[in-house]
Design a protein around this motif. Sequence first.
Motif, PDB file in Angstrom:
ATOM      1  N   VAL A  52       0.843  -1.197   0.000  1.00 53.89           N
ATOM      2  CA  VAL A  52       0.000   0.000   0.000  1.00 53.89           C
ATOM      3  C   VAL A  52       0.884   1.255   0.000  1.00 53.89           C
ATOM      4  O   VAL A  52       0.678   2.188  -0.790  1.00 53.89           O
ATOM      5  N   MET A  58       2.549   1.864  -3.343  1.00 54.45           N
ATOM      6  CA  MET A  58       1.627   2.447  -4.324  1.00 54.45           C
ATOM      7  C   MET A  58       1.380   3.927  -4.026  1.00 54.45           C
ATOM      8  O   MET A  58       1.279   4.751  -4.926  1.00 54.45           O
ATOM      9  N   GLU A  59       1.291   4.244  -2.733  1.00 53.82           N
ATOM     10  CA  GLU A  59       1.087   5.647  -2.354  1.00 53.82           C
ATOM     11  C   GLU A  59       2.295   6.494  -2.775  1.00 53.82           C
ATOM     12  O   GLU A  59       2.152   7.640  -3.187  1.00 53.82           O
ATOM     13  N   SER A  97       2.098   6.973  -6.490  1.00 56.02           N
ATOM     14  CA  SER A  97       0.988   7.885  -6.756  1.00 56.02           C
ATOM     15  C   SER A  97       1.394   9.324  -6.425  1.00 56.02           C
ATOM     16  O   SER A  97       1.100  10.260  -7.179  1.00 56.02           O
ATOM     17  N   GLU A 119       2.128  10.320 -16.241  1.00 56.28           N
ATOM     18  CA  GLU A 119       1.113   9.335 -16.612  1.00 56.28           C
ATOM     19  C   GLU A 119       1.680   7.960 -16.298  1.00 56.28           C
ATOM     20  O   GLU A 119       2.586   7.483 -16.980  1.00 56.28           O
ATOM     21  N   VAL A 120       1.183   7.346 -15.248  1.00 51.97           N
ATOM     22  CA  VAL A 120       1.701   6.033 -14.839  1.00 51.97           C
ATOM     23  C   VAL A 120       0.556   5.034 -14.898  1.00 51.97           C
ATOM     24  O   VAL A 120      -0.559   5.337 -14.480  1.00 51.97           O
ATOM     25  N   MET A 171      -1.015   1.322 -13.733  1.00 50.45           N
ATOM     26  CA  MET A 171      -0.866   0.453 -12.552  1.00 50.45           C
ATOM     27  C   MET A 171       0.034  -0.746 -12.847  1.00 50.45           C
ATOM     28  O   MET A 171       0.808  -1.173 -11.998  1.00 50.45           O
ATOM     29  N   ARG A 222     -11.246  11.298  -2.468  1.00 55.31           N
ATOM     30  CA  ARG A 222      -9.958  10.661  -2.163  1.00 55.31           C
ATOM     31  C   ARG A 222      -9.388  11.246  -0.885  1.00 55.31           C
ATOM     32  O   ARG A 222      -9.744  12.351  -0.484  1.00 55.31           O
ATOM     33  N   ARG A 254      -3.428  11.408   1.122  1.00 60.57           N
ATOM     34  CA  ARG A 254      -2.391  10.402   0.875  1.00 60.57           C
ATOM     35  C   ARG A 254      -3.063   9.075   0.530  1.00 60.57           C
ATOM     36  O   ARG A 254      -3.546   8.359   1.400  1.00 60.57           O
ATOM     37  N   SER A 255      -3.126   8.792  -0.740  1.00 61.30           N
ATOM     38  CA  SER A 255      -3.720   7.523  -1.177  1.00 61.30           C
ATOM     39  C   SER A 255      -3.252   7.247  -2.599  1.00 61.30           C
ATOM     40  O   SER A 255      -2.719   8.130  -3.269  1.00 61.30           O
ATOM     41  N   ASN A 256      -3.446   6.021  -3.022  1.00 65.67           N
ATOM     42  CA  ASN A 256      -3.048   5.653  -4.379  1.00 65.67           C
ATOM     43  C   ASN A 256      -4.128   6.109  -5.366  1.00 65.67           C
ATOM     44  O   ASN A 256      -5.202   5.518  -5.410  1.00 65.67           O
ATOM     45  N   VAL A 257      -3.824   7.137  -6.135  1.00 68.21           N
ATOM     46  CA  VAL A 257      -4.803   7.630  -7.112  1.00 68.21           C
ATOM     47  C   VAL A 257      -4.353   7.357  -8.551  1.00 68.21           C
ATOM     48  O   VAL A 257      -4.889   7.939  -9.485  1.00 68.21           O
ATOM     49  N   ILE A 258      -3.376   6.473  -8.703  1.00 67.66           N
ATOM     50  CA  ILE A 258      -2.905   6.163 -10.066  1.00 67.66           C
ATOM     51  C   ILE A 258      -4.056   5.669 -10.955  1.00 67.66           C
ATOM     52  O   ILE A 258      -4.238   6.176 -12.070  1.00 67.66           O
ATOM     53  N   PRO A 259      -4.885   4.713 -10.476  1.00 65.92           N
ATOM     54  CA  PRO A 259      -5.982   4.265 -11.355  1.00 65.92           C
ATOM     55  C   PRO A 259      -6.997   5.379 -11.642  1.00 65.92           C
ATOM     56  O   PRO A 259      -7.561   5.430 -12.727  1.00 65.92           O
ATOM     57  N   ARG A 287      -6.295   8.678 -11.801  1.00 70.63           N
ATOM     58  CA  ARG A 287      -5.675   9.637 -12.727  1.00 70.63           C
ATOM     59  C   ARG A 287      -5.818   9.161 -14.167  1.00 70.63           C
ATOM     60  O   ARG A 287      -6.081   9.953 -15.064  1.00 70.63           O
ATOM     61  N   SER A 288      -5.656   7.839 -14.371  1.00 74.35           N
ATOM     62  CA  SER A 288      -5.737   7.348 -15.752  1.00 74.35           C
ATOM     63  C   SER A 288      -7.166   7.425 -16.287  1.00 74.35           C
ATOM     64  O   SER A 288      -7.383   7.379 -17.491  1.00 74.35           O
ATOM     65  N   LYS A 312      -9.070  10.048 -15.845  1.00 78.91           N
ATOM     66  CA  LYS A 312      -9.309  11.469 -16.171  1.00 78.91           C
ATOM     67  C   LYS A 312     -10.638  11.984 -15.610  1.00 78.91           C
ATOM     68  O   LYS A 312     -11.367  12.708 -16.290  1.00 78.91           O
ATOM     69  N   MET A 347     -11.276  14.758  -9.295  1.00 82.44           N
ATOM     70  CA  MET A 347     -11.001  14.228  -7.957  1.00 82.44           C
ATOM     71  C   MET A 347     -11.165  15.339  -6.930  1.00 82.44           C
ATOM     72  O   MET A 347     -10.881  16.503  -7.229  1.00 82.44           O
ATOM     73  N   LEU A 377      -6.386  -4.358  -5.283  1.00 82.88           N
ATOM     74  CA  LEU A 377      -4.927  -4.216  -5.198  1.00 82.88           C
ATOM     75  C   LEU A 377      -4.376  -4.596  -3.832  1.00 82.88           C
ATOM     76  O   LEU A 377      -3.229  -4.987  -3.694  1.00 82.88           O
ATOM     77  N   ARG A 378      -5.201  -4.452  -2.805  1.00 82.09           N
ATOM     78  CA  ARG A 378      -4.732  -4.821  -1.459  1.00 82.09           C
ATOM     79  C   ARG A 378      -4.916  -6.309  -1.201  1.00 82.09           C
ATOM     80  O   ARG A 378      -4.608  -6.790  -0.105  1.00 82.09           O
TER      81      ARG A 378
END
Lengths: 85, 344
Positions: free
Chosen positions: A43, A46-47, A50, A59-60, A62, B31, B34-39, B41-42, B44, B47, B174-175
């Motif tokens: 976790v 990933m943070e 991110s 642009e990344v 997953m 959101r 502090r968190s995973n926002v990669i998915p 962001r893709s 668009k 947020m 993912l977790r």
Amino acid sequence: MEANQSHNLDEKILRVIAELSLVRLADIKPTDRLREDLGMDSVASMELLSALAEEFDLEVEMEEAMAITTVDGVMEMAKKRLLAA
Amino acid sequence: MSTLVLGAGGFLGLNIVDALVAAGSTPRCGRRVRSNVIPLRSRKLPMVVADLEQPETLREAMRDTKTVVHAAGYYPRLSLDYEGAIRIGRTQLENVLDAAAASGVERVVYVSSTATIAPRADGSASTEADGFASVPGFGLYHDLKWTMESIALAEQRLEVVIACPGACIGPWDLRVGTSALVVGIARGVNPPHPDGIVNIVDARDVGQLVAKMALSTTSVPKRVLMAAHNRQVHPMLESLAKRYGVAPPSAPLRADEAKALAFSEESRAAECGGRPAVSREIVDLIVHGAPVDASLATQALGARFRSWTETLDAFDDWARRMRLIPEQPGYWSTEHGSESITQP
């Protein structure tokens, strides 16, 4: 990317890693593994990626992020993405 | 007026967001800072920071919002701090409902769990009508979900409808939460487990149903069960072991053995980090699992639940792309060579 730009980017990345891993900036090495050496779980890793994606507007995907396991890997990914932008 | 999804970057949140988008909506994605926002962001999508511990961020995030989907219900990683977890879960949900009421939100879709559905004495399938009259007392997970759902059911200031999904399998876990047993078997790890019934559902189906509850302009049922397959855990793991070509799982643990192991593993994880080989939450969900009948979802929301094979194939494909499941059971290649896998 010029050498001093690359160095600045490395510094910024290491600062973010230090903040999220709670490891002192000076103690982080490029070869460090995010999990085993820096104590980041999946976790937190990933943070981290991110946070870097937001900081540098990268642009990344997953799939790509999940494959990164080392500090070196993080830096390479960031540079590759910045060059592609 | 738009839809806000709390927990949009999480497992169910992403499936709900995708379903809302597929239905023609453009949800705003809540959101944490502090968190995973990669998915996200893709995708668009817009947020907005919505921290369940910071009511002012919730009120700001809910401005001009007609519907809030709350898919960020508190879910403690470990079950060791009972009082603390109940307090956090209660406070966070109260913060969401207070902010929604103050912001003029018309409907909240709260994502709960089949853990709030009481088993029937005769063993027949439970429905939405089967609730616990008081706290179940099975363990933290059940008690927390019951406490939070009680608060949601008692809300009078705005419409609150409740989705009760079973054990969700699908992309974006993912977790590795409810899919931990699947991933464990696929990795060639022999996951310790008790035996009992779990109510499997494809996370994409849950996403679609929650989206329907959010977007419906007519009334929707107060509480909707979302579960496609009532499966006995041990035979399911045996069939998964065949699928992945690994050794069959060890015999199931007795309930008391599984609870003791979960306590010891969670204590170790709390002290040393990492994740427990088996969690108390999973043990309780299996040990106290009961068959459920989700026909209301079909009748009222037009649910067409995917088959177990379709769910598993899609999860497998996604999990391989995310490197959660290796090419070869037990090992996978990394940038440093081959690594042995120990646990999910």
